[in-house]
Design a protein around this motif. Sequence first.
Motif, mmCIF file in Angstrom:
data_model
loop_
_atom_site.group_PDB
_atom_site.id
_atom_site.type_symbol
_atom_site.label_atom_id
_atom_site.label_comp_id
_atom_site.label_asym_id
_atom_site.label_seq_id
_atom_site.Cartn_x
_atom_site.Cartn_y
_atom_site.Cartn_z
ATOM 1 N N GLU A 79 -4.678 -4.258 9.733
ATOM 2 C CA GLU A 79 -5.117 -3.120 8.712
ATOM 3 C C GLU A 79 -5.068 -1.725 8.964
ATOM 4 O O GLU A 79 -5.095 -0.523 8.339
ATOM 5 N N THR A 80 -5.498 -1.541 10.620
ATOM 6 C CA THR A 80 -5.001 -0.374 11.305
ATOM 7 C C THR A 80 -3.678 0.009 10.964
ATOM 8 O O THR A 80 -2.964 2.122 10.594
ATOM 9 N N VAL A 81 -2.413 -0.319 11.147
ATOM 10 C CA VAL A 81 -0.764 -0.360 10.531
ATOM 11 C C VAL A 81 -0.920 0.087 9.157
ATOM 12 O O VAL A 81 0.059 0.976 9.129
ATOM 13 N N ASN A 82 -1.484 -0.563 9.054
ATOM 14 C CA ASN A 82 -1.124 -0.402 6.937
ATOM 15 C C ASN A 82 -1.343 0.933 6.393
ATOM 16 O O ASN A 82 -1.126 1.424 6.263
ATOM 17 N N ALA A 83 -2.471 1.439 7.509
ATOM 18 C CA ALA A 83 -3.468 2.871 6.795
ATOM 19 C C ALA A 83 -2.343 3.602 7.910
ATOM 20 O O ALA A 83 -1.988 4.950 7.178
ATOM 21 N N LEU A 84 -1.638 3.119 8.864
ATOM 22 C CA LEU A 84 -0.836 4.444 9.214
ATOM 23 C C LEU A 84 0.317 4.475 8.373
ATOM 24 O O LEU A 84 1.074 5.727 7.693
ATOM 25 N N ILE A 85 1.120 3.395 8.053
ATOM 26 C CA ILE A 85 2.642 3.174 6.746
ATOM 27 C C ILE A 85 1.887 4.301 5.276
ATOM 28 O O ILE A 85 2.415 4.770 5.451
ATOM 29 N N TRP A 86 0.495 3.856 4.922
ATOM 30 C CA TRP A 86 0.400 4.625 3.559
ATOM 31 C C TRP A 86 0.264 5.922 4.385
ATOM 32 O O TRP A 86 0.651 6.668 3.174
ATOM 33 N N VAL A 87 -0.467 6.320 5.030
ATOM 34 C CA VAL A 87 -0.403 7.901 5.283
ATOM 35 C C VAL A 87 0.709 8.468 5.435
ATOM 36 O O VAL A 87 1.049 9.439 5.059
ATOM 37 N N ARG A 88 1.504 7.589 6.259
ATOM 38 C CA ARG A 88 3.014 8.232 5.758
ATOM 39 C C ARG A 88 3.851 8.113 5.278
ATOM 40 O O ARG A 88 4.514 9.472 5.228
ATOM 41 N N GLN A 89 3.087 7.896 4.033
ATOM 42 C CA GLN A 89 4.115 7.447 2.377
ATOM 43 C C GLN A 89 3.145 8.228 1.628
ATOM 44 O O GLN A 89 3.611 9.109 0.384
ATOM 45 N N GLY A 90 2.046 8.976 2.285
ATOM 46 C CA GLY A 90 1.124 10.587 1.336
ATOM 47 C C GLY A 90 0.485 9.634 0.669
ATOM 48 O O GLY A 90 -0.466 9.991 -0.272
ATOM 49 N N LYS A 91 0.366 8.724 0.902
ATOM 50 C CA LYS A 91 -1.063 8.030 0.325
ATOM 51 C C LYS A 91 -2.247 7.535 0.978
ATOM 52 O O LYS A 91 -2.577 6.323 1.658
ATOM 53 N N GLU A 92 -2.936 8.270 1.183
ATOM 54 C CA GLU A 92 -4.128 8.098 1.611
ATOM 55 C C GLU A 92 -4.765 8.118 0.972
ATOM 56 O O GLU A 92 -6.638 7.012 1.685
ATOM 57 N N ARG A 93 -4.702 7.692 -0.386
ATOM 58 C CA ARG A 93 -6.112 7.308 -0.999
ATOM 59 C C ARG A 93 -6.219 5.556 -1.211
ATOM 60 O O ARG A 93 -7.112 4.862 -0.214
ATOM 61 N N LEU A 94 -4.553 4.400 -1.023
ATOM 62 C CA LEU A 94 -4.382 3.862 -0.717
ATOM 63 C C LEU A 94 -4.959 2.972 0.784
ATOM 64 O O LEU A 94 -4.961 2.592 1.312
ATOM 65 N N ALA A 95 -4.893 3.782 1.581
ATOM 66 C CA ALA A 95 -4.978 3.446 3.471
ATOM 67 C C ALA A 95 -6.306 3.311 3.432
ATOM 68 O O ALA A 95 -6.831 2.496 4.658
ATOM 69 N N LEU A 96 -7.231 4.320 3.010
ATOM 70 C CA LEU A 96 -9.063 4.574 3.870
ATOM 71 C C LEU A 96 -9.553 3.798 2.171
ATOM 72 O O LEU A 96 -10.251 2.992 2.588
ATOM 73 N N ALA A 97 -8.635 3.304 1.235
ATOM 74 C CA ALA A 97 -9.562 1.674 0.642
ATOM 75 C C ALA A 97 -8.689 0.556 1.422
ATOM 76 O O ALA A 97 -10.322 -0.136 1.157
ATOM 77 N N ASN A 98 -7.813 0.511 2.241
ATOM 78 C CA ASN A 98 -7.319 -0.471 2.860
ATOM 79 C C ASN A 98 -8.851 -1.216 3.900
ATOM 80 O O ASN A 98 -9.327 -1.886 4.534
ATOM 81 N N ILE A 99 -8.717 0.053 4.577
ATOM 82 C CA ILE A 99 -9.892 -0.066 5.532
ATOM 83 C C ILE A 99 -11.570 -0.163 5.190
ATOM 84 O O ILE A 99 -12.312 -1.081 5.370
ATOM 85 N N SER A 100 -11.723 0.780 3.769
ATOM 86 C CA SER A 100 -13.285 0.622 3.329
ATOM 87 C C SER A 100 -13.660 -0.880 2.863
ATOM 88 O O SER A 100 -14.569 -1.686 2.774
ATOM 89 N N GLY A 101 -12.653 -1.455 2.442
ATOM 90 C CA GLY A 101 -12.536 -3.145 1.787
ATOM 91 C C GLY A 101 -13.304 -3.925 2.786
ATOM 92 O O GLY A 101 -13.585 -4.654 2.463
ATOM 93 N N ALA A 102 -11.336 -3.517 4.000
ATOM 94 C CA ALA A 102 -11.834 -4.691 5.010
ATOM 95 C C ALA A 102 -13.068 -4.562 6.130
ATOM 96 O O ALA A 102 -13.471 -5.866 5.959
ATOM 97 N N MET A 103 -13.392 -3.415 6.141
ATOM 98 C CA MET A 103 -14.977 -3.359 6.470
ATOM 99 C C MET A 103 -16.144 -4.040 5.970
ATOM 100 O O MET A 103 -16.823 -4.645 6.649
#
Length: 335
Positions: A239-263
Amino acid sequence: MLLTCFLFLVSAGAIYFACEYFVNGVEWFGRKLNLGATATGTVLAAFGTALPESAVTFVAVMFGKDAAAKDIGVGAALGGPLVLATIAYAVVGFALYAERKRLKRPDLRVRVDNQRLARDQSWFLAIFVVKVGLGLIAFAWKPWLGVLFLLAYVAYVWREMRDDSTAPEEEELEPLTFRPNDADPTMGWIALQTGLALIVIAIASRTFVWQLEAFGEFFHLSPHIVALVLSPVATELPETVNALIWVRQGKERLALANISGAMMIQATIPSSMALFATPWLFDTPLIVAGGVTMVAVVALWAMFRHGAVEARWLMPIGALYGVFAVFVGWWFGVR
């Protein structure tokens, strides 16, 4: 020890590269199912990457031969949300700050639906408070409450699928890695790429955890420190790596949604398994883990509830995990 170091590095690299394929595949999955960015992150991506650690909890609590083995499953059910609420959010903050020039951002603002994220934190906090409260008391029909946690996750998924305000086309979509020249790949290719990436993530994550345990034995660390501090970081690495990859692509909406859903998954599904198969009673370190998690979530809720959130505001959240690690080290070591 050399083999352990080698496998440690190889498994870490495998997780990162497999996550590259996974996030690409799951975005296409969301597009094919006509889902927006939020539902893609909170439901599809989160469920996929949460499978490995949920499997660890399931095996530990259902097939553990003794109380110590079952305690590992209970610790995983508490440690996962703690890692996600602290380290994962901090990684998003640091990554956005580091990539601000490359992404040509005029400011450090996190571009997400702040009110939606605040609502997700409040949902999680309500469930998590009940989860921790049940760990403090004993009564005969406690195992039946596991069903309520499963129903809570079903209700969360239904809400996410129904209320996603983002359109699928809002996020720029890169070509499917397995079919780079295909403008509209078939669902078969998308499922193949996503499924294979998920298998590699699961295998690499387990290998990574085993190497951490080997490091713990080599350096004579308490098994409790490895189980409560190191293993949760490893199991939540996808999940952390997914967030990192999406942030590097400028897609923090997906990154934080992934973390929130995993929580939300970690707050419900592993907890229900543990309630079915264990007494679900917490010792002091687990109570502290629950308390630190709630402090982090309340801080996140306050940030997103306030409105605009800057990347640097998320960075200090990660220090809370350090506080917990120091406490566990003291409790099982120096004390």
